[in-house]
Write a protein that holds these residues in place. Sequence first.
Motif, mmCIF file in Angstrom:
data_model
loop_
_atom_site.group_PDB
_atom_site.id
_atom_site.type_symbol
_atom_site.label_atom_id
_atom_site.label_comp_id
_atom_site.label_asym_id
_atom_site.label_seq_id
_atom_site.Cartn_x
_atom_site.Cartn_y
_atom_site.Cartn_z
ATOM 1 N N VAL A 116 77.475 45.365 31.258
ATOM 2 C CA VAL A 116 76.115 44.863 31.490
ATOM 3 C C VAL A 116 76.078 43.346 31.366
ATOM 4 O O VAL A 116 76.554 42.784 30.375
ATOM 5 C CB VAL A 116 75.126 45.459 30.459
ATOM 6 N N CYS A 117 75.511 42.680 32.354
ATOM 7 C CA CYS A 117 75.134 41.276 32.217
ATOM 8 C C CYS A 117 73.771 41.127 32.901
ATOM 9 O O CYS A 117 73.232 42.093 33.421
ATOM 10 C CB CYS A 117 76.194 40.320 32.757
ATOM 11 N N ILE A 118 73.208 39.957 32.855
ATOM 12 C CA ILE A 118 71.832 39.809 33.338
ATOM 13 C C ILE A 118 71.730 40.115 34.834
ATOM 14 O O ILE A 118 70.925 40.929 35.262
ATOM 15 C CB ILE A 118 71.286 38.406 33.029
ATOM 16 N N HIS A 119 72.577 39.469 35.650
ATOM 17 C CA HIS A 119 72.415 39.574 37.100
ATOM 18 C C HIS A 119 73.336 40.596 37.762
ATOM 19 O O HIS A 119 73.173 40.889 38.935
ATOM 20 C CB HIS A 119 72.614 38.202 37.748
ATOM 21 N N ARG A 168 80.407 38.534 36.038
ATOM 22 C CA ARG A 168 81.263 39.054 34.968
ATOM 23 C C ARG A 168 81.332 40.570 34.943
ATOM 24 O O ARG A 168 82.430 41.143 34.900
ATOM 25 C CB ARG A 168 80.764 38.543 33.606
ATOM 26 N N SER A 169 80.188 41.227 34.967
ATOM 27 C CA SER A 169 80.202 42.696 34.869
ATOM 28 C C SER A 169 80.821 43.325 36.116
ATOM 29 O O SER A 169 81.485 44.353 36.038
ATOM 30 C CB SER A 169 78.797 43.245 34.616
ATOM 31 N N ASN A 183 78.238 37.486 43.271
ATOM 32 C CA ASN A 183 78.644 36.086 43.331
ATOM 33 C C ASN A 183 79.855 35.924 44.260
ATOM 34 O O ASN A 183 80.900 36.523 44.026
ATOM 35 C CB ASN A 183 79.000 35.650 41.897
ATOM 36 N N PRO A 184 79.724 35.110 45.324
ATOM 37 C CA PRO A 184 80.828 34.958 46.282
ATOM 38 C C PRO A 184 82.106 34.414 45.636
ATOM 39 O O PRO A 184 83.213 34.784 46.037
ATOM 40 C CB PRO A 184 80.290 33.981 47.327
ATOM 41 N N PRO A 190 79.874 32.797 35.482
ATOM 42 C CA PRO A 190 80.386 32.199 36.716
ATOM 43 C C PRO A 190 79.303 31.804 37.725
ATOM 44 O O PRO A 190 79.613 31.212 38.760
ATOM 45 C CB PRO A 190 81.276 33.299 37.292
ATOM 46 N N ALA A 191 78.036 32.105 37.430
ATOM 47 C CA ALA A 191 76.962 31.795 38.388
ATOM 48 C C ALA A 191 76.961 30.310 38.728
ATOM 49 O O ALA A 191 76.973 29.454 37.846
ATOM 50 C CB ALA A 191 75.610 32.201 37.816
ATOM 51 N N GLY A 192 76.969 30.025 40.010
ATOM 52 C CA GLY A 192 76.900 28.642 40.472
ATOM 53 C C GLY A 192 78.200 27.865 40.320
ATOM 54 O O GLY A 192 78.243 26.674 40.624
ATOM 55 N N GLN A 193 79.254 28.529 39.870
ATOM 56 C CA GLN A 193 80.543 27.866 39.665
ATOM 57 C C GLN A 193 81.421 28.047 40.893
ATOM 58 O O GLN A 193 81.309 29.028 41.618
ATOM 59 C CB GLN A 193 81.265 28.482 38.457
#
Length: 135
Positions: free
Chosen positions: A10-13, A17-18, A47-48, A105-108
């Motif tokens: 579980v993660c937010i988006h 990670r998940s 996330n691409p 990793p969002a936006g990375q």
Amino acid sequence: MDAKPSVLFVCIHNAGRSQMAAAYLQHLSAGQIEVRSAGSMPADRVNPAAVEAMREEGIDMAVETPKILTIEAVQASDVVITMGCGDTCPVFPGKRYEDWKLDDPAGQGIEAVRPIRDEIRARIETLIGELLPQH
């Protein structure tokens, strides 16, 4: 025959990670562990950079979509691993909980995602060793 152990990430988006953790667990356990992933506020797409980082490992996550976290998913899982979702993850007695502190990793870019991916893989390998001792 014993039921397969089951793990929920579980993660937010449910976009980075998940998704990477679920893909690794599915791949490295060769289907011997039931795998779920979800997010408390799922994103529109995975996330691409995470998709690209996993493609480098020979794992295709392009078809995955972020899923909403449900109480049923938590209840159906033996192990619940959270990744930075704070207080938004429901807790049920009798479950094994772990909170993995991982950079988001969002936006990375891919260079920033690779070390996160590699840490996830190491943790997944440890988890498989715990859940499938004969592995």
